[in-house]
Design a protein around this motif. Sequence first.
Motif, short mmCIF file in Angstrom:
data_model
loop_
_atom_site.label_atom_id
_atom_site.label_comp_id
_atom_site.label_asym_id
_atom_site.label_seq_id
_atom_site.Cartn_x
_atom_site.Cartn_y
_atom_site.Cartn_z
N TYR A 69 3.51 20.46 3.58
CA TYR A 69 4.68 20.04 2.81
C TYR A 69 4.49 20.41 1.34
O TYR A 69 3.56 21.14 0.99
CB TYR A 69 4.94 18.54 3.04
CG TYR A 69 5.29 18.23 4.48
CD1 TYR A 69 6.47 18.72 5.04
CD2 TYR A 69 4.42 17.53 5.31
CE1 TYR A 69 6.79 18.48 6.37
CE2 TYR A 69 4.73 17.28 6.65
CZ TYR A 69 5.92 17.76 7.17
OH TYR A 69 6.24 17.53 8.49
N LEU A 70 5.37 19.90 0.47
CA LEU A 70 5.43 20.45 -0.89
C LEU A 70 4.08 20.46 -1.62
O LEU A 70 3.65 21.50 -2.15
CB LEU A 70 6.45 19.66 -1.73
CG LEU A 70 6.63 20.22 -3.14
CD1 LEU A 70 7.19 21.63 -3.12
CD2 LEU A 70 7.53 19.30 -3.97
N ILE A 71 3.39 19.33 -1.64
CA ILE A 71 2.14 19.25 -2.42
C ILE A 71 1.12 20.24 -1.85
O ILE A 71 0.45 20.98 -2.58
CB ILE A 71 1.60 17.80 -2.45
CG1 ILE A 71 2.60 16.91 -3.22
CG2 ILE A 71 0.21 17.74 -3.06
CD1 ILE A 71 2.27 15.42 -3.19
N HIS A 72 1.01 20.26 -0.53
CA HIS A 72 0.06 21.17 0.12
C HIS A 72 0.40 22.62 -0.19
O HIS A 72 -0.49 23.47 -0.35
CB HIS A 72 0.07 20.90 1.63
CG HIS A 72 -0.95 21.65 2.41
ND1 HIS A 72 -1.02 21.61 3.78
CD2 HIS A 72 -1.97 22.50 2.05
CE1 HIS A 72 -2.00 22.37 4.22
NE2 HIS A 72 -2.59 22.93 3.19
N SER A 73 1.71 22.92 -0.33
CA SER A 73 2.09 24.32 -0.60
C SER A 73 1.59 24.77 -1.98
O SER A 73 1.42 25.96 -2.22
CB SER A 73 3.61 24.51 -0.47
OG SER A 73 4.30 24.11 -1.65
N VAL A 131 0.87 -1.17 0.00
CA VAL A 131 0.00 0.00 0.00
C VAL A 131 0.90 1.23 0.00
O VAL A 131 1.94 1.24 0.66
CB VAL A 131 -0.91 0.03 1.26
CG1 VAL A 131 -1.85 1.23 1.21
CG2 VAL A 131 -1.70 -1.26 1.40
N LEU A 132 0.48 2.24 -0.74
CA LEU A 132 1.27 3.47 -0.81
C LEU A 132 0.43 4.62 -0.27
O LEU A 132 -0.80 4.61 -0.40
CB LEU A 132 1.64 3.74 -2.27
CG LEU A 132 2.86 4.62 -2.50
CD1 LEU A 132 4.12 3.91 -2.02
CD2 LEU A 132 3.00 4.97 -3.98
N ASN A 133 1.09 5.59 0.32
CA ASN A 133 0.40 6.79 0.80
C ASN A 133 1.20 8.00 0.31
O ASN A 133 2.40 8.11 0.61
CB ASN A 133 0.33 6.76 2.34
CG ASN A 133 -0.48 7.90 2.92
OD1 ASN A 133 -0.38 9.05 2.49
ND2 ASN A 133 -1.28 7.60 3.92
N ILE A 134 0.57 8.85 -0.46
CA ILE A 134 1.24 10.06 -0.94
C ILE A 134 0.92 11.18 0.05
O ILE A 134 -0.25 11.46 0.32
CB ILE A 134 0.76 10.44 -2.35
CG1 ILE A 134 1.08 9.30 -3.34
CG2 ILE A 134 1.40 11.75 -2.81
CD1 ILE A 134 0.51 9.51 -4.74
N HIS A 135 1.96 11.81 0.57
CA HIS A 135 1.76 12.85 1.59
C HIS A 135 1.50 14.20 0.91
O HIS A 135 2.42 14.88 0.49
CB HIS A 135 2.99 12.93 2.49
CG HIS A 135 2.73 13.60 3.81
ND1 HIS A 135 1.69 14.49 4.02
CD2 HIS A 135 3.36 13.49 5.01
CE1 HIS A 135 1.71 14.90 5.28
NE2 HIS A 135 2.72 14.31 5.90
N GLY A 136 0.21 14.53 0.86
CA GLY A 136 -0.16 15.81 0.24
C GLY A 136 -0.65 16.81 1.28
O GLY A 136 -1.33 17.77 0.92
N ALA A 137 -0.29 16.58 2.55
CA ALA A 137 -0.89 17.37 3.65
C ALA A 137 0.17 18.14 4.44
O ALA A 137 1.34 18.23 4.06
CB ALA A 137 -1.65 16.43 4.57
#
Length: 389
Positions: free
Chosen positions: A193-197, A184-190
């Motif tokens: 961090y970079l994605i959230h920015s 299982v993979l989890n992409i940290h978009g929160a």
Amino acid sequence: MSELSSSVPLFTRVRARSVEARNRIVISPMQQYMAGKDALPTGWHLNHLERLSIGGAGLVFTEALAVEKDGRATHADIGIWNDAQAEALKPIAEAIGRHGALPGAQLIHAGRKASVQVPWDGYQSLNAGDAARGNPPWPTVAASAIPANEGWQVPAPMTHDQIRRTCDNFAKAARRAANAGFQVLNIHGAHGYLIHSFLSPLANVRTDEYGGDLTGRMRFALEVAEAVRAEWPSHLPIFYRLSCVDDLTGGWTLDETVVLARELGARGIDVIDCSSRGLGERGTLAPGREPGYQVPYSERVRRETGLNTMTVGLIREATLANEIVASGRADWVAIGRESLYNPHWPLQAAVELGADPEYKTWPPSYGWWLSRRDRSKRTSPGKKSPGQG
Ligand SMILES: Cc1cc2nc3c(=O)[nH]c(=O)nc-3n(C[C@H](O)[C@H](O)[C@H](O)COP(=O)(O)O)c2cc1C
């Protein structure tokens, strides 16, 4: 350990693509700040994660693994930007799986929250003093040149070339995680961090196609999803962690989260992992939050998108976790700090909720004794059980 066949909602099995978890409890990704040389995992990570799998969760995530060297938050974070790191993660994935949990890996680029001190050293941008102690700062990148906090390093806005390379690095990291045995993979978009920015208008003031309206601000998050989905095996699921609200005037909203979640679903993301906050002083873990404070986010995303969701945040009581699943407000319930306090939380929850009153899912080395301990509580005190030394 025996398998459980339970009608207690928290302990029903749950599928995502081709994998099935033994229950709905997830160990939330948690940085340990214990990396060895070259951002490699150490015995600490192996013991910590193996113990959490023994504790009975259905899915155990690693801490956030950096997809690039500069995408680490601190010098003490683990990476997955090269094959040696992936090789060193193999025994961890294997150990999690050996005790019955699905092994999960989380991927991160820390963006403007990179190059910081570990929390117990102050959690400020690295400085000359840190450099003198062998932990030099490095330049950070983000959507725009706005620091994460006052006095923190000002990040460089990412060029289109850097954006393309970072998407590619997420994809390569996903491939390495699959090769290491994670399911299982989890992409940290929160959490800022970079994605959230890129998502939040408070952090993204770009005037190109990666900024401006919602479509522009979502573009990078969606490109990461597409790149990762293309490399991650199609029979395995991907979770995507979002900060569902910034909780700041002019910030990212729950309405926007619902739109983004639908777009992520269309790109093959299986589960929206509903966290919140992380910009400025609005930390996701700020004191004063209520138990289950993020459940309303997963409830709405689930209802309005039809996607599976995970909730997290101050879920300490087994009854609350069970009630969340029973009432259809989330498909998966993640616990973080409570599992640091009690790594056997899921096994204990099964006893408490009546899903496993006889300790049948505990490792026999523990369960055999504990079931007899319970019986002796119910009968006369001081009676010796067979085999007791
Ligand atoms: C020590 C620690 C490290 C954390 N590291 C991560 C991380 O690597 N990735 C992530 O998405 N969240 C991270 N978090 C947030 C947790 O995953 C979780 O969302 C948060 O702690 C709220 O859940 P809880 O109240 O059950 O602890 C971390 C939290 C803690 C306490």
